[in-house]
Every structure is written in C-alpha cells, then in structure tokens.
Design an enzyme around this catalytic site. Structure first.
Site, PDB file in Angstrom:
ATOM      1  N   LYS A 133       0.807  -0.931  -0.238  1.00 44.35           N
ATOM      2  CA  LYS A 133       0.253  -0.119  -0.024  1.00 44.35           C
ATOM      3  C   LYS A 133       0.925   1.604   0.154  1.00 44.35           C
ATOM      4  O   LYS A 133       2.244   0.832   0.579  1.00 44.35           O
ATOM      5  CB  LYS A 133      -1.269  -0.458   1.075  1.00 44.35           C
ATOM      6  CG  LYS A 133      -0.581  -0.471   2.450  1.00 44.35           C
ATOM      7  CD  LYS A 133      -0.100   0.372   3.639  1.00 44.35           C
ATOM      8  CE  LYS A 133       0.136   2.287   3.145  1.00 44.35           C
ATOM      9  NZ  LYS A 133       1.462   2.850   4.050  1.00 44.35           N
ATOM     10  N   HIS A 225      -4.889   2.089   6.436  1.00 48.58           N
ATOM     11  CA  HIS A 225      -5.216   0.842   7.939  1.00 48.58           C
ATOM     12  C   HIS A 225      -6.401   1.372   7.797  1.00 48.58           C
ATOM     13  O   HIS A 225      -6.669   0.918   8.525  1.00 48.58           O
ATOM     14  CB  HIS A 225      -3.606   0.880   8.135  1.00 48.58           C
ATOM     15  CG  HIS A 225      -2.147   0.797   7.869  1.00 48.58           C
ATOM     16  ND1 HIS A 225      -2.446  -0.381   7.004  1.00 48.58           N
ATOM     17  CD2 HIS A 225      -1.001   1.590   7.568  1.00 48.58           C
ATOM     18  CE1 HIS A 225      -1.234   0.377   6.350  1.00 48.58           C
ATOM     19  NE2 HIS A 225      -0.354   0.646   7.245  1.00 48.58           N
ATOM     20  N   LYS A 311       2.263  11.154  12.753  1.00 45.85           N
ATOM     21  CA  LYS A 311       4.012  10.756  12.977  1.00 45.85           C
ATOM     22  C   LYS A 311       4.345  11.948  14.091  1.00 45.85           C
ATOM     23  O   LYS A 311       3.528  13.173  14.419  1.00 45.85           O
ATOM     24  CB  LYS A 311       5.013  10.831  12.195  1.00 45.85           C
ATOM     25  CG  LYS A 311       4.092  10.663  10.645  1.00 45.85           C
ATOM     26  CD  LYS A 311       5.186   9.405  10.421  1.00 45.85           C
ATOM     27  CE  LYS A 311       4.674   8.580   9.406  1.00 45.85           C
ATOM     28  NZ  LYS A 311       5.030   6.823   9.279  1.00 45.85           N
TER      29      LYS A 311
HETATM   30  P1  NDP Z   1      11.542   3.578   0.689  1.00 46.15           P
HETATM   31  O1  NDP Z   1      11.504   4.724   0.366  1.00 46.15           O
HETATM   32  O2  NDP Z   1      13.010   3.158   2.212  1.00 46.15           O
HETATM   33  O3  NDP Z   1      12.159   3.599  -0.342  1.00 46.15           O
HETATM   34  C1  NDP Z   1      11.990   1.943  -0.987  1.00 46.15           C
HETATM   35  C2  NDP Z   1      13.053   1.842  -2.148  1.00 46.15           C
HETATM   36  O4  NDP Z   1      11.934   2.340  -3.589  1.00 46.15           O
HETATM   37  C3  NDP Z   1      14.071   3.008  -1.918  1.00 46.15           C
HETATM   38  O5  NDP Z   1      14.958   1.709  -1.239  1.00 46.15           O
HETATM   39  C4  NDP Z   1      14.464   2.917  -3.056  1.00 46.15           C
HETATM   40  O6  NDP Z   1      15.080   1.380  -3.781  1.00 46.15           O
HETATM   41  C5  NDP Z   1      13.296   2.733  -4.291  1.00 46.15           C
HETATM   42  N1  NDP Z   1      12.530   4.654  -4.212  1.00 46.15           N
HETATM   43  C6  NDP Z   1      12.809   4.911  -3.324  1.00 46.15           C
HETATM   44  N2  NDP Z   1      12.325   6.473  -3.490  1.00 46.15           N
HETATM   45  C7  NDP Z   1      12.280   6.086  -4.732  1.00 46.15           C
HETATM   46  C8  NDP Z   1      11.510   6.940  -6.082  1.00 46.15           C
HETATM   47  N3  NDP Z   1      11.066   8.507  -6.212  1.00 46.15           N
HETATM   48  N4  NDP Z   1      11.732   6.464  -7.339  1.00 46.15           N
HETATM   49  C9  NDP Z   1      11.804   4.966  -7.511  1.00 46.15           C
HETATM   50  N5  NDP Z   1      12.108   4.449  -6.865  1.00 46.15           N
HETATM   51  C10 NDP Z   1      12.479   5.015  -5.042  1.00 46.15           C
HETATM   52  O7  NDP Z   1      10.390   3.232   1.248  1.00 46.15           O
HETATM   53  P2  NDP Z   1      10.053   1.931   2.311  1.00 46.15           P
HETATM   54  O8  NDP Z   1      10.392   1.016   2.007  1.00 46.15           O
HETATM   55  O9  NDP Z   1       9.494   3.356   3.397  1.00 46.15           O
HETATM   56  O10 NDP Z   1       8.345   1.990   1.593  1.00 46.15           O
HETATM   57  C11 NDP Z   1       7.961   0.725   0.045  1.00 46.15           C
HETATM   58  C12 NDP Z   1       6.228   0.256   0.172  1.00 46.15           C
HETATM   59  O11 NDP Z   1       6.369   0.035   1.371  1.00 46.15           O
HETATM   60  C13 NDP Z   1       5.708   2.140   0.013  1.00 46.15           C
HETATM   61  O12 NDP Z   1       4.201   1.146  -0.760  1.00 46.15           O
HETATM   62  C14 NDP Z   1       5.204   1.924   1.460  1.00 46.15           C
HETATM   63  O13 NDP Z   1       3.764   2.715   2.018  1.00 46.15           O
HETATM   64  C15 NDP Z   1       4.647   0.657   1.716  1.00 46.15           C
HETATM   65  N6  NDP Z   1       5.542  -0.052   3.091  1.00 46.15           N
HETATM   66  C16 NDP Z   1       6.255   0.536   4.108  1.00 46.15           C
HETATM   67  C17 NDP Z   1       6.164   0.539   5.688  1.00 46.15           C
HETATM   68  C18 NDP Z   1       7.478   0.868   6.283  1.00 46.15           C
HETATM   69  O14 NDP Z   1       7.021   0.992   7.487  1.00 46.15           O
HETATM   70  N7  NDP Z   1       8.359   1.213   5.556  1.00 46.15           N
HETATM   71  C19 NDP Z   1       4.883  -0.287   6.132  1.00 46.15           C
HETATM   72  C20 NDP Z   1       4.218  -0.613   5.290  1.00 46.15           C
HETATM   73  C21 NDP Z   1       4.218  -0.055   4.167  1.00 46.15           C
HETATM   74  P3  NDP Z   1      16.405   2.157  -5.122  1.00 46.15           P
HETATM   75  O15 NDP Z   1      16.948   3.096  -5.145  1.00 46.15           O
HETATM   76  O16 NDP Z   1      17.058   0.810  -5.164  1.00 46.15           O
HETATM   77  O17 NDP Z   1      15.775   1.059  -6.368  1.00 46.15           O
HETATM   78  C1  BG6 Z   2       3.264   2.575   6.663  1.00 46.43           C
HETATM   79  C2  BG6 Z   2       3.316   2.885   6.650  1.00 46.43           C
HETATM   80  O1  BG6 Z   2       2.196   1.109   6.492  1.00 46.43           O
HETATM   81  O2  BG6 Z   2       2.670   2.093   8.366  1.00 46.43           O
HETATM   82  C3  BG6 Z   2       4.149   3.718   8.011  1.00 46.43           C
HETATM   83  O3  BG6 Z   2       4.133   3.517   5.332  1.00 46.43           O
HETATM   84  C4  BG6 Z   2       4.005   3.646   9.147  1.00 46.43           C
HETATM   85  O4  BG6 Z   2       4.476   5.265   7.818  1.00 46.43           O
HETATM   86  C5  BG6 Z   2       3.680   2.042   9.520  1.00 46.43           C
HETATM   87  O5  BG6 Z   2       4.963   3.867   9.995  1.00 46.43           O
HETATM   88  C6  BG6 Z   2       2.676   1.622  10.972  1.00 46.43           C
HETATM   89  O6  BG6 Z   2       2.996   0.071  10.465  1.00 46.43           O
HETATM   90  P1  BG6 Z   2       2.591  -0.056  12.199  1.00 46.43           P
HETATM   91  O7  BG6 Z   2       2.151  -1.848  11.889  1.00 46.43           O
HETATM   92  O8  BG6 Z   2       4.368   0.070  13.506  1.00 46.43           O
HETATM   93  O9  BG6 Z   2       1.767   0.264  13.110  1.00 46.43           O
END
Ligand code: NDP
Ligand code: BG6
Length: 466
Positions: A133, A225, A311
C-alpha cells in the site's frame, strides 16, 4: 491463517534497499525460510554489490543460509530492457515466483510494464504479485493499476497488502463482534454515542522523506489502515468468514462512507518536518490528519465518527474507542448524578486487548460512582509472542491464501472517500504546525468538541478516557 508452503520458491523484492524491506520483510522471510526453500533476489536502482546485499540479508534475518541463497539485480524501474537481468534467476527451474513491490506507489506501473516486457509476468503461471500500500495516488490511478494488475495476473495471483489486516488483534475484531452475543446487539446507532479511531505514532518520518514527502498521512495511513479498521469495526456481519464474504461486507460498508469533507478535517505538520533530509523546504505535506466521517446506512445514521493519525505524536497507540450512550437515569440523594460513559476500547497496539470502561460504586458508605475497567489482555491468549504482521502476510502469500488482503474494489472505494480531502489540500492552505510529542494540532481537538461529540478519548492517557 494458512501455513507456509514448503516448495522451493523465488521471492523477488523490488525496492529491497529500502526501509520496509530491512525492517519488516526480511525478518519475516528469515523466520519463514528455516526449511531452506526460499531463494531471494533483491532488485532496485541502487548500485549494490552481491556481498553488500547478502550482508544486508544476514544482518536483517540473522540467517547466513538465507544470505547465501540471496542475490542482487540492479535495474531501472522505468527502463523495460533492464528487467532482462532478472531472467536467469527467475526463469531457471520453474519454481514458483513471488514478485514483491516494496517501492513507492508511483513505480508500480513501470515495474508491471517491465516484467511484462521481459516475459516474466503471466496469468496461469506459478507467479504471484504482492503490491504494498498505498495502491495508487488517488481513485483514478488505483483503478488504472488494478486494471493493469488484472490484465496480467489472475485475481488469485494478486496480493494487495494492508499489513494492518494481518495483525492478530485486527482479525480479532471479527471474533469479538460476531461471536459474542453481548456486544453485537448494542453495536448500532440506538446504543452507540460515538466512535473514534486513533492511529498515532511516536516516530517521525526518519529517513523516509523520499517516499513520505510525496505521500503524506492521508495516503500513508487513512486511505488504507484507518479505513480498514473502520470497516471491520462497523461492517455488517459477513455471511461466512470466508475471505470473499468478509471482503464483500467491508466493501459494502465503505460504499456507505461519505467522501470526506475538507470542512470537517484537520491537517497538521510536526515542527521540524521541513528540516528532515529530502523534504522540500516549503513542503505543505501533512504528517497528521484528523477527520469526521459519516456512514450513511441503517446501523450508523447520525453517529459521529472521528479518525486521526500522525507522526511524532505523544506515543504509539492504535485503538478504536466506542462510546455507548449514557444510562438514562441515575438519581442519588434527590440529585441527578453525572454518569460515567461506558467505553469499549479495542486496543490494536501496543498492549493488545479489549478494555471495557464502566461505572462502578466506590466502595464505602456513600453511593458514589467511579470509573472502573475490565480488560482482556490479548497477548496472554497466545502461547508464544504474537507473530509480526509481515510474517502473517508472507506466510499467507506463500500458501496462496487471501484472508488478510483487501480487494481491489475496497481499495478503489477507499480512494474515493479520501480524494476530496487530497484535492483540496493539494491546492489550498497550509497544515497547522504541532509540537512533537503532542496529540497534534489544536484544531483537531476543536474538530471533536465543535461537533458536540465530547473530546478525543485515549485509553490510559492522563488527558483521556475521562
Ligand atoms: P523507501 O523510501 O525506503 O523506498 C524503498 C525503495 O524504493 C528505496 O530503497 C529505493 O530503492 C526505491 N525508491 C525510493 N524512492 C523512490 C523514488 N522516488 N522513485 C523510485 N524508486 C524509489 O520506502 P519504504 O521501504 O518505507 O516503503 C516502500 C513501500 O512500502 C511503500 O509503498 C510504503 O507505503 C510501504 N510500506 C512501508 C512501511 C514502512 O514501515 N516503511 C510499512 C508498510 C508499508 P532503489 O533506489 O534501490 O531503487
Ligand atoms: C505503514 C506506513 O504502512 O505503516 C508507515 O507506511 C507507518 O508510515 C506504518 O509507520 C505503521 O505500521 P505499524 O505496524 O508499525 O503500526
């Protein structure tokens, strides 16, 4: 929930250099890969050596074995030709393949195109696609992505993640509501005064500006969520507890939720957000959102419903507070007494459980009411520590089950609900600043009090559950 498959399986994680992969996906895969059947491929733009990725896997999972079965492929999401590099690993021995898109949503379309271009997607093949998501940026892009997904994969191959659905306490809402004859008879407009959902986080955006500054709290939390929690708390009983019937019941509920009105919503930004690395100097992105919701159906007509998320708030807390109507009559010594509202608090995290806040007589000779609590400590029901939501998600994907995944239609409807807010906030005004460690901007308090709906109620907080 289904148990993990024991077949050899390739998992390809796009965005494997990111926060989610390191903190959630890899530890979950580590736990599920003890039988040696999972092979892992990280993919992304980062120029990472094979050793660096193996080290990342080893440190996130503690498993040298899994690290040895891992590799890294560098590609450019927007250049279809670069996806050829995946072929040797993915097309080798005919093992099932799971593609996990752990990248920001703007990349999903390009990745699907790239996989198709390289001949790596496919209906009817043993391939699944897992998308994080938020799916899309608004209702229209979500529809486009769903169409793209559905053109390339069968519905049974598609897993749209909302990891909140995989939390045990969230699944427990169904058991709590529909297997206890005590609660369901009062779960309606006749007996319920108001509903509030809080999804508060103490952490700030950390190093996630690249993702967060183009997304904000509504797309990050409310569209998925928070609306999923609302749907489970307020939906009609499903015909069966099969995933398809639960999805139908949630979808029907979401259909009854009116699109959000910017006039009854509040956006905030924590002080210091603009100083975070990667955030635009004049960013108006919200890190807090609160809104009044209206459910137009028989059960909930006229019941005020409020949600908030943010946040850098006072503490981490996700819960639904259901306030029952006051008892109609309480006279003691000729005077009408102020009742103590009965609250049902569904605490999703931390300290998972269900709390009943009721009124009781203070022990002693006088008849005086005091608040008292009854509590189900959910963790005590578990023989071991509750599994992490991502472990539940991945074990379900490996086994091909769909219990904890929302449908494409639910997701599209959720976007329709939040779209008016997003459109208004994109073009108008600024978020209200709030202090780190607070409960968000003052306007969020006014939102509730101004509607004559009491105040925000938060269990265990000195300012709340009065
Ligand atoms: P990040 O910002 O860490 O991005 C993940 C990876 O995507 C990066 O390491 C990079 O990899 C690539 N990336 C980042 N920005 C861009 C961009 N602008 N264009 C293209 N590639 C990009 O995000 P998260 O790991 O936090 O989240 C990834 C997904 O997971 C999102 O959709 C988020 O909603 C979802 N999510 C995240 C949670 C969390 O706690 N972090 C929890 C639940 C869901 P590279 O440069 O190697 O390609
Ligand atoms: C993710 C959001 O979907 O949920 C984050 O991208 C957020 O920003 C996270 O921190 C929260 O998840 P949890 O399980 O830690 O409440």
């Amino acid at each position: 929930m289904a148990s993990a498959s024991r077949r050899p399986t390739d998992i390809v994680i796009f965005g494997a250099s990111g926060d989610l992969t390191r903190r959630k996906i890899l530890p979950a895969i580590g736990d599920l890969s003890r039988d040696g059947q999972i092979r892992l491929l990280g993919a992304g733009r980062s120029a990472m050596s094979q050793e660096a990725f193996k080290d990342l896997v080893a440190s996130a999972t503690g498993s040298q074995d899994l690290a040895a079965r891992s590799g890294w492929v560098q590609l450019d999401y927007d250049s279809p030709d670069t996806y050829e590099a995946l072929k040797p690993a993915v097309d080798g021995d005919g093992a099932p393949v799971i593609y996990y898109l752990a990248t920001p949503p703007a990349t999903f379309g390009s990745i699907l195109t790239g996989l198709t271009h390289a001949g790596l997607s496919g209906r009817g093949k043993d391939r699944s696609i897992v998308v994080e998501k938020p799916l899309g940026q608004d209702a229209s892009s979500a529809r486009t992505l769903n169409e793209q997904l559905e053109a390339l994969f069968d519905e049974s191959q598609i897993f749209r993640i909302d990891h909140y659905l995989a939390k045990d306490t969230v699944q427990n809402v169904l058991a709590f509501r529909f297997s206890n004859s005590l609660f369901e008879p009062v779960w309606n407009r006749t007996m319920i005064e108001s509903i509030q959902i809080t999804a508060a986080e103490e952490i700030d955006i950390g190093r996630r500006a690249g993702y967060y500054d183009s997304i904000g709290a509504v797309r990050d939390m409310v569209q998925n969520h928070v609306l999923q929690l609302l749907a489970l708390v307020t939906m009609e009983p499903p015909t069966t507890f099969d995933p398809s019937d639960i999805r139908k019941a949630k979808q029907e509920l979401l259909r009854a939720v009116e699109p959000l009105d910017p006039a009854t919503a509040v956006r905030g930004q924590y002080e210091g957000y603009l100083d975070a690395e990667g955030v635009g100097r004049d960013s108006r992105r919200e890190t807090f959102a609160a809104a009044r919701l209206v459910i137009e159906n028989w059960r909930w007509e006229g019941v005020p419903i409020f949600v908030r998320t943010g946040k850098a708030l006072r503490r981490q807390l996700t819960e639904a507070v259901i306030r029952l109507r006051d008892a109609p009559h309480l006279r003691v010594g000729g005077r009408r007494q102020r009742g103590i509202p009965t609250l049902v608090v569904i605490r999703f995290q931390p300290d998972e459980g269900i709390l009943l806040r009721i009124g009781a007589k203070r022990p002693g000779s006088r008849f005086e009411m005091v608040p008292a609590g009854m509590k189900l400590e959910y963790g005590r029901l578990a023989r071991q520590q509750l599994p992490d939501a991502y472990e539940n998600v991945l074990s379900e994907v490996l086994a091909g089950g769909h219990t904890v995944f929302p449908s494409g239609k639910e997701i599209e409807r959720s976007w329709e609900i939040v779209d008016p807010l997003l459109q208004s906030w994109e073009t108008e005004g600024h978020p209200e600043l709030y202090a780190r460690g607070s409960w968000g901007p003052a306007a969020a308090e006014d939102l509730v009090t101004g509607q004559g709906a009491g105040r925000w109620m938060t269990s265990g907080d000195e300012a709340g559950t009065q």
